[in-house]
Design a protein around this motif. Structure first.
Motif, PDB file in Angstrom:
ATOM      1  N   GLY A 136     -10.942  59.115  10.479  1.00 60.91           N
ATOM      2  CA  GLY A 136     -10.879  60.362   9.735  1.00 60.91           C
ATOM      3  C   GLY A 136      -9.448  60.792   9.476  1.00 60.91           C
ATOM      4  N   VAL A 137      -8.592  60.684  10.492  1.00 61.05           N
ATOM      5  CA  VAL A 137      -7.194  61.085  10.332  1.00 61.05           C
ATOM      6  C   VAL A 137      -6.491  60.197   9.312  1.00 61.05           C
ATOM      7  CG1 VAL A 137      -4.985  61.397  11.489  1.00 61.05           C
ATOM      8  CG2 VAL A 137      -7.094  62.007  12.672  1.00 61.05           C
ATOM      9  N   HIS A 138      -6.749  58.907   9.355  1.00 66.54           N
ATOM     10  CA  HIS A 138      -6.121  58.008   8.386  1.00 66.54           C
ATOM     11  C   HIS A 138      -6.499  58.394   6.951  1.00 66.54           C
ATOM     12  CE1 HIS A 138      -4.130  55.329  11.108  1.00 66.54           C
ATOM     13  NE2 HIS A 138      -5.241  55.007  11.750  1.00 66.54           N
ATOM     14  N   ARG A 139      -7.766  58.774   6.744  1.00 68.02           N
ATOM     15  CA  ARG A 139      -8.176  59.231   5.410  1.00 68.02           C
ATOM     16  C   ARG A 139      -7.456  60.514   5.027  1.00 68.02           C
ATOM     17  NH1 ARG A 139     -13.352  57.573   7.213  1.00 68.02           N
ATOM     18  NH2 ARG A 139     -13.833  59.728   7.824  1.00 68.02           N
ATOM     19  N   PHE A 140      -7.343  61.437   5.994  1.00 64.84           N
ATOM     20  CA  PHE A 140      -6.676  62.702   5.712  1.00 64.84           C
ATOM     21  C   PHE A 140      -5.204  62.494   5.348  1.00 64.84           C
ATOM     22  CE2 PHE A 140      -4.012  66.180   7.334  1.00 64.84           C
ATOM     23  CZ  PHE A 140      -4.489  67.235   6.567  1.00 64.84           C
ATOM     24  N   LEU A 141      -4.543  61.582   6.029  1.00 64.57           N
ATOM     25  CA  LEU A 141      -3.118  61.360   5.791  1.00 64.57           C
ATOM     26  C   LEU A 141      -2.827  60.745   4.425  1.00 64.57           C
ATOM     27  CD1 LEU A 141      -1.966  60.161   9.327  1.00 64.57           C
ATOM     28  CD2 LEU A 141      -1.637  62.407   8.274  1.00 64.57           C
ATOM     29  N   LYS A 142      -3.870  60.319   3.740  1.00 63.71           N
ATOM     30  CA  LYS A 142      -3.710  59.833   2.369  1.00 63.71           C
ATOM     31  C   LYS A 142      -3.752  60.963   1.347  1.00 63.71           C
ATOM     32  CE  LYS A 142      -5.756  55.295   3.341  1.00 63.71           C
ATOM     33  NZ  LYS A 142      -6.883  54.370   3.040  1.00 63.71           N
ATOM     34  N   CYS A 143      -3.939  62.192   1.820  1.00 65.20           N
ATOM     35  CA  CYS A 143      -3.973  63.348   0.927  1.00 65.20           C
ATOM     36  C   CYS A 143      -2.697  63.396   0.093  1.00 65.20           C
ATOM     37  CB  CYS A 143      -4.113  64.634   1.735  1.00 65.20           C
ATOM     38  SG  CYS A 143      -3.893  66.134   0.769  1.00 65.20           S
ATOM     39  N   PRO A 144      -2.800  63.434  -1.217  1.00 66.91           N
ATOM     40  CA  PRO A 144      -1.603  63.380  -2.072  1.00 66.91           C
ATOM     41  C   PRO A 144      -0.726  64.620  -1.982  1.00 66.91           C
ATOM     42  CG  PRO A 144      -3.569  63.823  -3.377  1.00 66.91           C
ATOM     43  CD  PRO A 144      -4.046  63.486  -1.992  1.00 66.91           C
ATOM     44  N   PHE A 145      -1.232  65.714  -1.391  1.00 70.47           N
ATOM     45  CA  PHE A 145      -0.468  66.952  -1.360  1.00 70.47           C
ATOM     46  C   PHE A 145       0.358  67.128  -0.083  1.00 70.47           C
ATOM     47  CE2 PHE A 145      -4.239  68.162  -4.025  1.00 70.47           C
ATOM     48  CZ  PHE A 145      -3.551  68.106  -5.237  1.00 70.47           C
ATOM     49  N   LEU A 146       0.191  66.233   0.894  1.00 70.92           N
ATOM     50  CA  LEU A 146       0.917  66.405   2.158  1.00 70.92           C
ATOM     51  C   LEU A 146       2.431  66.377   1.957  1.00 70.92           C
ATOM     52  CD1 LEU A 146      -1.147  64.387   4.799  1.00 70.92           C
ATOM     53  CD2 LEU A 146      -0.966  66.858   4.524  1.00 70.92           C
ATOM     54  N   LYS A 147       2.914  65.481   1.116  1.00 70.06           N
ATOM     55  CA  LYS A 147       4.356  65.420   0.864  1.00 70.06           C
ATOM     56  C   LYS A 147       4.822  66.560  -0.030  1.00 70.06           C
ATOM     57  CE  LYS A 147       4.966  60.473   1.633  1.00 70.06           C
ATOM     58  NZ  LYS A 147       5.486  59.189   1.097  1.00 70.06           N
ATOM     59  N   LYS A 148       3.942  67.078  -0.856  1.00 70.73           N
ATOM     60  CA  LYS A 148       4.320  68.152  -1.767  1.00 70.73           C
ATOM     61  C   LYS A 148       4.523  69.473  -1.038  1.00 70.73           C
ATOM     62  CE  LYS A 148       2.020  66.225  -5.855  1.00 70.73           C
ATOM     63  NZ  LYS A 148       1.012  66.466  -6.934  1.00 70.73           N
ATOM     64  N   ILE A 149       3.707  69.734  -0.006  1.00 70.97           N
ATOM     65  CA  ILE A 149       3.856  71.011   0.685  1.00 70.97           C
ATOM     66  C   ILE A 149       5.046  71.004   1.642  1.00 70.97           C
ATOM     67  CG2 ILE A 149       1.408  71.579   0.467  1.00 70.97           C
ATOM     68  CD1 ILE A 149       0.961  70.778   3.326  1.00 70.97           C
ATOM     69  N   GLY A 150       5.475  69.840   2.070  1.00 71.94           N
ATOM     70  CA  GLY A 150       6.744  69.721   2.789  1.00 71.94           C
ATOM     71  C   GLY A 150       6.837  70.480   4.095  1.00 71.94           C
ATOM     72  N   PHE A 151       5.775  70.509   4.904  1.00 72.52           N
ATOM     73  CA  PHE A 151       5.822  71.224   6.179  1.00 72.52           C
ATOM     74  C   PHE A 151       6.756  70.521   7.160  1.00 72.52           C
ATOM     75  CE2 PHE A 151       2.358  68.239   6.056  1.00 72.52           C
ATOM     76  CZ  PHE A 151       2.478  67.548   7.235  1.00 72.52           C
ATOM     77  N   GLY A 152       7.321  71.303   8.100  1.00 72.95           N
ATOM     78  CA  GLY A 152       8.260  70.742   9.057  1.00 72.95           C
ATOM     79  C   GLY A 152       7.674  70.449  10.426  1.00 72.95           C
ATOM     80  N   ALA A 153       6.513  71.040  10.720  1.00 71.14           N
ATOM     81  CA  ALA A 153       5.894  70.861  12.034  1.00 71.14           C
ATOM     82  C   ALA A 153       4.389  70.754  11.879  1.00 71.14           C
ATOM     83  CB  ALA A 153       6.237  72.031  12.959  1.00 71.14           C
ATOM     84  N   ILE A 154       3.774  70.083  12.821  1.00 68.83           N
ATOM     85  CA  ILE A 154       2.328  69.896  12.808  1.00 68.83           C
ATOM     86  C   ILE A 154       1.781  70.178  14.207  1.00 68.83           C
ATOM     87  CG2 ILE A 154       2.663  67.413  13.162  1.00 68.83           C
ATOM     88  CD1 ILE A 154       0.008  66.952  11.735  1.00 68.83           C
ATOM     89  N   ILE A 155       0.657  70.906  14.261  1.00 62.76           N
ATOM     90  CA  ILE A 155      -0.003  71.215  15.524  1.00 62.76           C
ATOM     91  C   ILE A 155      -1.389  70.589  15.501  1.00 62.76           C
ATOM     92  CG2 ILE A 155      -0.647  73.008  17.172  1.00 62.76           C
ATOM     93  CD1 ILE A 155       1.070  74.958  15.599  1.00 62.76           C
ATOM     94  N   SER A 156      -1.647  69.666  16.402  1.00 59.23           N
ATOM     95  CA  SER A 156      -2.975  69.077  16.530  1.00 59.23           C
ATOM     96  C   SER A 156      -3.801  69.954  17.459  1.00 59.23           C
ATOM     97  CB  SER A 156      -2.878  67.650  17.094  1.00 59.23           C
ATOM     98  OG  SER A 156      -4.162  67.111  17.307  1.00 59.23           O
ATOM     99  N   THR A 157      -4.858  70.553  16.906  1.00 57.17           N
ATOM    100  CA  THR A 157      -5.692  71.435  17.702  1.00 57.17           C
ATOM    101  C   THR A 157      -7.137  70.944  17.689  1.00 57.17           C
ATOM    102  OG1 THR A 157      -6.303  72.912  15.881  1.00 57.17           O
ATOM    103  CG2 THR A 157      -4.263  73.398  17.044  1.00 57.17           C
ATOM    104  N   GLY A 158      -7.993  71.663  18.374  1.00 52.67           N
ATOM    105  CA  GLY A 158      -9.402  71.316  18.432  1.00 52.67           C
ATOM    106  C   GLY A 158      -9.868  71.248  19.876  1.00 52.67           C
ATOM    107  N   LEU A 159     -11.054  70.716  20.068  1.00 49.70           N
ATOM    108  CA  LEU A 159     -11.626  70.573  21.397  1.00 49.70           C
ATOM    109  C   LEU A 159     -11.124  69.298  22.063  1.00 49.70           C
ATOM    110  CD1 LEU A 159     -15.336  71.560  20.611  1.00 49.70           C
ATOM    111  CD2 LEU A 159     -13.419  73.053  21.224  1.00 49.70           C
ATOM    112  N   ALA A 160     -11.113  69.300  23.383  1.00 44.50           N
ATOM    113  CA  ALA A 160     -10.668  68.127  24.137  1.00 44.50           C
ATOM    114  C   ALA A 160     -11.470  68.045  25.433  1.00 44.50           C
ATOM    115  CB  ALA A 160      -9.175  68.211  24.444  1.00 44.50           C
ATOM    116  N   GLY A 161     -11.596  66.834  25.949  1.00 47.63           N
ATOM    117  CA  GLY A 161     -12.292  66.620  27.211  1.00 47.63           C
ATOM    118  C   GLY A 161     -11.304  66.499  28.359  1.00 47.63           C
ATOM    119  N   ALA A 162     -11.635  67.084  29.486  1.00 47.75           N
ATOM    120  CA  ALA A 162     -10.755  67.026  30.650  1.00 47.75           C
ATOM    121  C   ALA A 162     -10.801  65.641  31.284  1.00 47.75           C
ATOM    122  CB  ALA A 162     -11.157  68.070  31.673  1.00 47.75           C
ATOM    123  N   MET A 163      -9.645  65.157  31.706  1.00 46.66           N
ATOM    124  CA  MET A 163      -9.548  63.928  32.481  1.00 46.66           C
ATOM    125  C   MET A 163      -8.990  64.208  33.871  1.00 46.66           C
ATOM    126  SD  MET A 163      -8.459  61.055  29.637  1.00 46.66           S
ATOM    127  CE  MET A 163      -8.697  59.699  30.799  1.00 46.66           C
TER     128      MET A 163
END
Length: 249
Positions: A63-90
Motif C-alpha cells: 500500500g505504501v509503495h502505491r501511495f509513494l507513486k502519487c504524482p503530487f508528493l513532489k509538488k507539495i514539497g513537505f519537509g517532514a513526515i509523521i507515520s501514525t496509526g495503530l501499532a501492536g506492542a512487542m
C-alpha cells in the motif's frame, strides 16, 4: 490538483494506513482532497498554524509503495513526515492507548533512523521512546515473541519501514508516532470477524464463534480508544508550533 490550492513547501505530511485510524482527527478539519486512487488518498488540511497534508497509504508495504507513486508528493514539497496509526506492542510494558515514538525502525533486514517526538512539556501525553519493527503481515502474539528474540523492537506496524526508507532517500525529516492498539499477548481477529458490518454476519458470528466474537469485540473497543488518543495528539500537533515541536534545531 484542484485549482486555487496554495502549496506550503515546508509542510508536514501525516500518514496512516486507513482513514478510520485518524478519522476522529480528519472529520473535524477543513480539508481538500488532492488525489485519490484505490485505497490511497492525499488531503490538504487547514489549521490556524499553517497547512498540513494527510496521506492514507493503504495497508502494508504494498500500500505504501502505491501511495509513494502519487504524482503530487513532489509538488507539495513537505519537509517532514509523521507515520501514525495503530501499532501492536512487542513489550509487555506497552498497553492499548499508550503513544510510542521511535528512534529507529527495523525493516527488510535494515535499520532506518527516525526522530523521536520532542515532547514540549506541559501536555497530557506521555510517550514511550522505543524502536519499531515493520512487518509485511499481521503478527499474532506467538509471532511477536519469536521476532522479539532477534529484533529488540518495542512495537510493530506494517508501514513505517517503507516510509522511513523513502524519507532517507528523499532527505525528509522522519517521525513515527503511533498508538498501541493491542498488547503483547492480546488476541487479534482476522478479517472474518473485524470489522463486522452486516447484522446477519454479526448474528452468525455470535452463534458459531461466541468466544472469538467476544474477543474481536474487545479488540474493536481497544482500537477505538487507541485512535481517540492518537487523534487528540494530532490535534495538539497542528494547533501548536509544529516547527518548534517536530523539526530539528
Amino acid at each position: 490538483m484542484p485549482e486555487n490550492i496554495q502549496i506550503n513547501k515546508n509542510g508536514i505530511l501525516i500518514t496512516a494506513a486507513l482513514y478510520f485510524e485518524i478519522s476522529f482527527f480528519l472529520n473535524k478539519k477543513k480539508k481538500v482532497c488532492l488525489w485519490k486512487e484505490k485505497n490511497c488518498s492525499l488531503f490538504q488540511v487547514k489549521s490556524l498554524s499553517g497547512d498540513f497534508y494527510a496521506g492514507i497509504t493503504g495497508i502494508g508495504p504494498d500500500g505504501v509503495h502505491r501511495f509513494l507513486k502519487c504524482p503530487f508528493l513532489k509538488k507539495i514539497g513537505f519537509g517532514a513526515i509523521i507515520s501514525t496509526g495503530l501499532a501492536g506492542a512487542m513489550q509487555k510494558e506497552l498497553h492499548p492507548g499508550m503513544l510510542v515514538t521511535a528512534d529507529k525502525i527495523y525493516y527488510a533486514e535494515k535499520v532506518f533512523p527516525a526522530e523521536p517526538y520532542k515532547n514540549p512539556g506541559n501536555t497530557k501525553f506521555i510517550f514511550c521512546v522505543t524502536s519499531g519493527y515493520t512487518s509485511p503481515v499481521v503478527l499474532c502474539a506467538r509471532d511477536k515473541l519469536l521476532i522479539r528474540r532477534q529484533i529488540p523492537a518495542g512495537f510493530v506496524d506494517m508501514e513505517s519501514g517503507v516510509l522511513a526508507a523513502w524519507a532517507e532517500k528523499e532527505n525528509k525529516v522522519f517521525f513515527v508516532t503511533r498508538v498501541i492498539s493491542d498488547g503483547l499477548y492480546d488476541f487479534i481477529p482476522d478479517h472474518k470477524f473485524f470489522p463486522v458490518k452486516k447484522k446477519i454476519k454479526i448474528i452468525a458470528a455470535v452463534l458459531l464463534h461466541p468466544v472469538k466474537f467476544y474477543k474481536s469485540l474487545l479488540f474493536a473497543l481497544k482500537c477505538r480508544y487507541a485512535r481517540s488518543i492518537l487523534c487528540s495528539f494530532l490535534d495538539m500537533v497542528i494547533t501548536a508550533n509544529p516547527e518548534k515541536i517536530l523539526l530539528p534545531d
